[in-house]
Design a protein around this motif. Sequence first.
Motif, PDB file in Angstrom:
ATOM      1  N   ASP A   1      49.301  61.133  52.664  1.00  0.00           N
ATOM      2  CA  ASP A   1      49.404  60.425  53.905  1.00  0.00           C
ATOM      3  C   ASP A   1      48.927  58.947  53.998  1.00  0.00           C
ATOM      4  O   ASP A   1      49.048  58.233  54.801  1.00  0.00           O
ATOM      5  CB  ASP A   1      48.941  61.344  54.945  1.00  0.00           C
ATOM      6  CG  ASP A   1      47.511  61.578  55.115  1.00  0.00           C
ATOM      7  OD1 ASP A   1      46.934  61.659  54.039  1.00  0.00           O
ATOM      8  OD2 ASP A   1      46.962  61.720  56.168  1.00  0.00           O
ATOM      9  N   VAL A   2      47.978  58.633  52.881  1.00  0.00           N
ATOM     10  CA  VAL A   2      47.537  57.260  52.697  1.00  0.00           C
ATOM     11  C   VAL A   2      48.279  56.640  51.889  1.00  0.00           C
ATOM     12  O   VAL A   2      48.530  56.801  50.625  1.00  0.00           O
ATOM     13  CB  VAL A   2      46.000  57.444  52.102  1.00  0.00           C
ATOM     14  CG1 VAL A   2      45.351  56.160  51.850  1.00  0.00           C
ATOM     15  CG2 VAL A   2      45.306  58.423  53.007  1.00  0.00           C
ATOM     16  N   ALA A   3      48.824  55.316  52.248  1.00  0.00           N
ATOM     17  CA  ALA A   3      49.600  54.229  51.608  1.00  0.00           C
ATOM     18  C   ALA A   3      48.766  53.334  51.028  1.00  0.00           C
ATOM     19  O   ALA A   3      47.674  52.928  51.575  1.00  0.00           O
ATOM     20  CB  ALA A   3      50.742  53.998  52.262  1.00  0.00           C
ATOM     21  N   TYR A   4      49.148  52.599  50.182  1.00  0.00           N
ATOM     22  CA  TYR A   4      48.675  51.406  49.614  1.00  0.00           C
ATOM     23  C   TYR A   4      49.570  49.882  49.409  1.00  0.00           C
ATOM     24  O   TYR A   4      50.528  50.353  49.666  1.00  0.00           O
ATOM     25  CB  TYR A   4      47.984  51.296  48.206  1.00  0.00           C
ATOM     26  CG  TYR A   4      47.093  52.669  47.947  1.00  0.00           C
ATOM     27  CD1 TYR A   4      45.822  52.687  48.556  1.00  0.00           C
ATOM     28  CD2 TYR A   4      47.923  53.997  47.864  1.00  0.00           C
ATOM     29  CE1 TYR A   4      45.046  53.939  48.351  1.00  0.00           C
ATOM     30  CE2 TYR A   4      47.074  54.982  47.931  1.00  0.00           C
ATOM     31  CZ  TYR A   4      45.695  55.359  48.033  1.00  0.00           C
ATOM     32  OH  TYR A   4      44.698  56.385  48.172  1.00  0.00           O
ATOM     33  N   ASP A   5      49.045  49.020  49.442  1.00  0.00           N
ATOM     34  CA  ASP A   5      49.701  47.696  49.534  1.00  0.00           C
ATOM     35  C   ASP A   5      49.990  47.177  48.232  1.00  0.00           C
ATOM     36  O   ASP A   5      50.998  46.529  47.769  1.00  0.00           O
ATOM     37  CB  ASP A   5      49.245  46.716  50.576  1.00  0.00           C
ATOM     38  CG  ASP A   5      49.329  47.176  51.927  1.00  0.00           C
ATOM     39  OD1 ASP A   5      50.481  47.243  52.583  1.00  0.00           O
ATOM     40  OD2 ASP A   5      48.334  47.692  52.496  1.00  0.00           O
ATOM     41  N   ILE A   6      48.730  47.193  47.377  1.00  0.00           N
ATOM     42  CA  ILE A   6      48.781  46.624  46.137  1.00  0.00           C
ATOM     43  C   ILE A   6      48.001  47.450  45.137  1.00  0.00           C
ATOM     44  O   ILE A   6      47.044  48.152  45.465  1.00  0.00           O
ATOM     45  CB  ILE A   6      47.795  45.129  46.226  1.00  0.00           C
ATOM     46  CG1 ILE A   6      48.850  44.173  46.908  1.00  0.00           C
ATOM     47  CG2 ILE A   6      47.831  44.889  44.655  1.00  0.00           C
ATOM     48  CD1 ILE A   6      47.944  42.900  47.560  1.00  0.00           C
ATOM     49  N   VAL A   7      48.726  47.644  43.838  1.00  0.00           N
ATOM     50  CA  VAL A   7      47.806  48.445  42.859  1.00  0.00           C
ATOM     51  C   VAL A   7      47.653  47.412  41.780  1.00  0.00           C
ATOM     52  O   VAL A   7      48.502  46.622  41.384  1.00  0.00           O
ATOM     53  CB  VAL A   7      48.867  49.607  42.225  1.00  0.00           C
ATOM     54  CG1 VAL A   7      48.095  50.164  40.896  1.00  0.00           C
ATOM     55  CG2 VAL A   7      49.003  50.728  43.080  1.00  0.00           C
ATOM     56  N   LEU A   8      46.299  47.248  41.530  1.00  0.00           N
ATOM     57  CA  LEU A   8      45.983  46.009  40.374  1.00  0.00           C
ATOM     58  C   LEU A   8      45.634  46.838  39.049  1.00  0.00           C
ATOM     59  O   LEU A   8      44.893  47.681  38.993  1.00  0.00           O
ATOM     60  CB  LEU A   8      44.838  45.372  41.056  1.00  0.00           C
ATOM     61  CG  LEU A   8      44.179  44.378  39.991  1.00  0.00           C
ATOM     62  CD1 LEU A   8      45.140  42.972  39.821  1.00  0.00           C
ATOM     63  CD2 LEU A   8      42.816  43.865  40.946  1.00  0.00           C
ATOM     64  N   ALA A   9      46.212  46.574  37.907  1.00  0.00           N
ATOM     65  CA  ALA A   9      46.225  47.014  36.827  1.00  0.00           C
ATOM     66  C   ALA A   9      45.919  45.636  35.636  1.00  0.00           C
ATOM     67  O   ALA A   9      46.795  44.776  35.628  1.00  0.00           O
ATOM     68  CB  ALA A   9      47.211  47.655  36.457  1.00  0.00           C
ATOM     69  N   ASP A  10      45.143  45.995  34.877  1.00  0.00           N
ATOM     70  CA  ASP A  10      44.790  45.307  33.708  1.00  0.00           C
ATOM     71  C   ASP A  10      45.873  45.786  32.566  1.00  0.00           C
ATOM     72  O   ASP A  10      46.432  46.529  32.579  1.00  0.00           O
ATOM     73  CB  ASP A  10      43.510  45.499  33.048  1.00  0.00           C
ATOM     74  CG  ASP A  10      43.227  44.590  31.881  1.00  0.00           C
ATOM     75  OD1 ASP A  10      42.745  43.543  31.959  1.00  0.00           O
ATOM     76  OD2 ASP A  10      43.333  45.166  30.741  1.00  0.00           O
TER      77      ASP A  10
END
Length: 331
Positions: free
Chosen positions: A269-278
């Motif tokens: 139920d927890v969403a994110y806006d941005i996934v930051l990856a190298d």
Amino acid sequence: MSPVRGGRSVPPRAGGVGPSVVALGGGHGLAASLAALRLVTENLTAVVTVADNGGSSGRLRDELGVLPPGDLRMALAALCDDTEWGHTWRDVLQHRFDSAGPLAGHALGNLLIVALWELYDDPVAGLELVGRLLNARGRVLPMASVPLQISAEVRGLDPADPRAVSTVVGQAQVATTRGEVLSVRLDPSDPPDCPPAVAAVEDADWVVLGPGSWFTSIMPHLLVPGLREALRSTEARRILTLNVELDTDETAGFSAVRHLETLAIHAPDVAYDIVLADPSIVEDESGLRAAAEGVGARLVVSPVASQGRPGTHDFLRLAAAYRDLIGPALA
């Protein structure tokens, strides 16, 4: 803990300049994130896991029944004022005793924090005072009001039956397990949250989760009901920062995609806006992009790894990435 002496209380520090940012995690991963975020905003709060059961923190926890102070100490040290005063007290806080006696291995900062907790009977007040000693560029709060225990279901620990699943108990034990971690849970399973930490997430402009040990520093924040609900319902934008070293003891063989999948399984139920990856961890960009979209986020690939220290983030590169996402750096 000891009763409050003389009715002492410590008012919270006022917020600084810049957007309100809350960083969640623990250990070296959270310290790296804080070192970067402090270059983007002064209005910064760290919410720190309290499940450590090893080393100095574990000994103090067992002996005195307190929250494990080690990860809280590291977060405070990461936020110290960038002056001779701040650096001196940071070094004092981080100093470990080297002896053959009972003080061996204890960090002085752990002892100082626990002493303040006994004087004030209030973990938040004690941390505020240490923050003032460091002239810290932000606040540090525990994610729960009681010490927590992490348990994991782990496959592959029985040589006679590699498919058998065992229960591993303890943060230190889960972090160094030789098996495949399938899931984690907290004991108590419905712990009381830390109200100021919940309020900080609810009122934030941005929430940053990670980097850090996936099952023992990141996942626990999603398993505290009050904090999880705040993460679910906050109007803040949420950044999930992936690690630059994926193949650790507790995530052996995990891809970046699987890291995202484990979060979705534990807290769908927890969403994110941005996934930051190298770029170094992106084996299949289209697959990782799809996995990010599966948790509600867009994928941002940016060089944030250290060139000289493999497996760690470069805090200046990370600050540049956060600045591009959150807003301009402070003048």
